[in-house]
Design a protein around this motif. Structure first.
Motif, mmCIF file in Angstrom:
data_model
loop_
_atom_site.group_PDB
_atom_site.id
_atom_site.type_symbol
_atom_site.label_atom_id
_atom_site.label_comp_id
_atom_site.label_asym_id
_atom_site.label_seq_id
_atom_site.Cartn_x
_atom_site.Cartn_y
_atom_site.Cartn_z
ATOM 1 N N ASN A 1 0.803 -1.240 -0.012
ATOM 2 C CA ASN A 1 -0.054 -0.245 -0.045
ATOM 3 C C ASN A 1 0.965 1.163 -0.072
ATOM 4 N N GLN A 2 1.188 1.901 -0.918
ATOM 5 C CA GLN A 2 1.899 2.972 -1.305
ATOM 6 C C GLN A 2 1.583 4.449 -0.104
ATOM 7 N N PHE A 3 0.387 4.372 -0.197
ATOM 8 C CA PHE A 3 0.033 5.589 0.669
ATOM 9 C C PHE A 3 0.187 5.439 2.171
ATOM 10 N N LEU A 4 0.069 4.232 2.597
ATOM 11 C CA LEU A 4 0.203 3.989 3.972
ATOM 12 C C LEU A 4 1.718 3.545 4.221
ATOM 13 N N ASN A 5 2.261 3.235 3.344
ATOM 14 C CA ASN A 5 3.962 3.084 3.168
ATOM 15 C C ASN A 5 4.334 4.501 3.356
ATOM 16 N N PHE A 6 3.968 5.379 2.470
ATOM 17 C CA PHE A 6 4.686 6.630 2.395
ATOM 18 C C PHE A 6 4.297 7.587 3.763
ATOM 19 N N LEU A 7 2.960 7.332 4.366
ATOM 20 C CA LEU A 7 2.593 7.856 5.560
ATOM 21 C C LEU A 7 3.562 7.520 6.772
ATOM 22 N N THR B 1 7.020 9.107 6.447
ATOM 23 C CA THR B 1 7.017 10.459 6.598
ATOM 24 C C THR B 1 6.649 10.800 8.198
ATOM 25 N N SER B 2 5.787 10.188 8.905
ATOM 26 C CA SER B 2 5.521 10.124 10.075
ATOM 27 C C SER B 2 6.713 10.091 11.163
ATOM 28 N N VAL B 3 7.440 8.764 10.736
ATOM 29 C CA VAL B 3 8.791 8.496 11.527
ATOM 30 C C VAL B 3 9.725 9.637 11.254
ATOM 31 N N SER B 4 9.838 9.922 10.078
ATOM 32 C CA SER B 4 10.678 11.142 9.789
ATOM 33 C C SER B 4 10.425 12.280 10.381
ATOM 34 N N GLY C 1 19.294 16.121 8.858
ATOM 35 C CA GLY C 1 20.099 14.850 8.777
ATOM 36 C C GLY C 1 19.220 13.627 9.416
ATOM 37 N N GLY C 2 18.970 14.020 10.698
ATOM 38 C CA GLY C 2 18.127 12.712 11.508
ATOM 39 C C GLY C 2 16.787 12.309 10.715
ATOM 40 N N GLY C 3 16.171 13.264 10.061
ATOM 41 C CA GLY C 3 14.869 13.019 9.658
ATOM 42 C C GLY C 3 15.169 12.237 8.190
ATOM 43 N N ILE C 4 16.185 12.350 7.497
ATOM 44 C CA ILE C 4 16.511 11.652 6.367
ATOM 45 C C ILE C 4 17.022 10.465 6.661
ATOM 46 N N ALA C 5 17.735 10.367 7.562
ATOM 47 C CA ALA C 5 18.254 8.654 8.071
ATOM 48 C C ALA C 5 17.066 8.014 8.583
#
Length: 206
Positions: free
Chosen positions: A2-8, A11-14, A42-46
């Motif tokens: 599920n692309q949307f849930l995967n992206f969500l 992005t939430s963790v980031s 940097g932390g968000g990207i990681a």
């Protein structure tokens, strides 16, 4: 996947990681705002990359695929999606009343095969004939039919060619229907098994 849930999820963790790193850097360590912002980015990207790696690995493990297999299937699905768009455009442009119902049903089956294999990529191997042969033939014939049907004047030869093309598309539609059954074969067998068990249970109660 599920692309949307995967992206969500990513992005939430980031976002949480970015805010957390910035807060710790500014308030706990006392770093300047600019430097803290750089640390946070940097932390968000990681965090995004790590989450993406983990979710992809879990998805591949669940479906029994290697990264190489998944990449190969995704490439084929991307190409198939382009072909399906061409098929949809050409079939919709065909105004032959006798073909409308068949074309709608054909598109429904084609889209169903694509959506199933996109959701469960391992099933791609059950529909290889569809992706490597039937879909290409359908696109080629439907575009040919649409082109000839759009001509203002038609010779007898052209009319015969249109008829033959419609008949061939009809035959291919039956092949595509079988492709769908092949993709769903295990589900059908499982359902039949469950029905047999249910019937035995009912008979025992009687």
């Amino acid at each position: 996947m599920n692309q949307f849930l995967n992206f969500l999820t990513k992005t939430s963790v980031s976002a949480v990681s970015t805010v957390s790193v910035w807060s710790v850097s500014v308030f706990a360590i006392g770093q300047p705002l600019l430097l803290s912002s750089l640390f946070a980015v940097g932390g968000g990207i990681a965090a995004y990359s790590t989450t993406s790696f983990i979710t992809t690995n879990l998805f591949l493990k669940r479906h029994g695929l290697s990264r190489k297999e998944y990449k190969y299937i995704q490439k084929n699905l991307e190409e198939a999606n382009k072909k399906i768009k061409r098929l949809r455009k050409s079939l919709i442009s065909i105004r032959n009343i006798a073909s409308i119902k068949q074309n709608i049903e054909l598109l429904r089956i084609v889209n169903k095969i694509y959506s199933i294999t996109k959701t469960e990529p391992r099933r791609f191997y059950l529909a290889e004939e569809f992706y490597y042969s039937h879909l290409d033939s359908l696109v080629e014939l439907s575009e040919k039919h649409a082109f000839l049907a759009a001509q203002p004047k038609k010779s007898k030869e052209m009319a015969d060619s249109l008829t033959e093309t419609r008949e061939t598309i009809s035959t291919l539609a039956q092949s595509v229907e079988k492709d769908l059954y092949d993709v769903l074969a295990k589900d059908i067998d499982h359902l039949n098994f469950e029905l047999d068990v249910a019937k035995l249970t009912i008979d025992k109660k009687k």
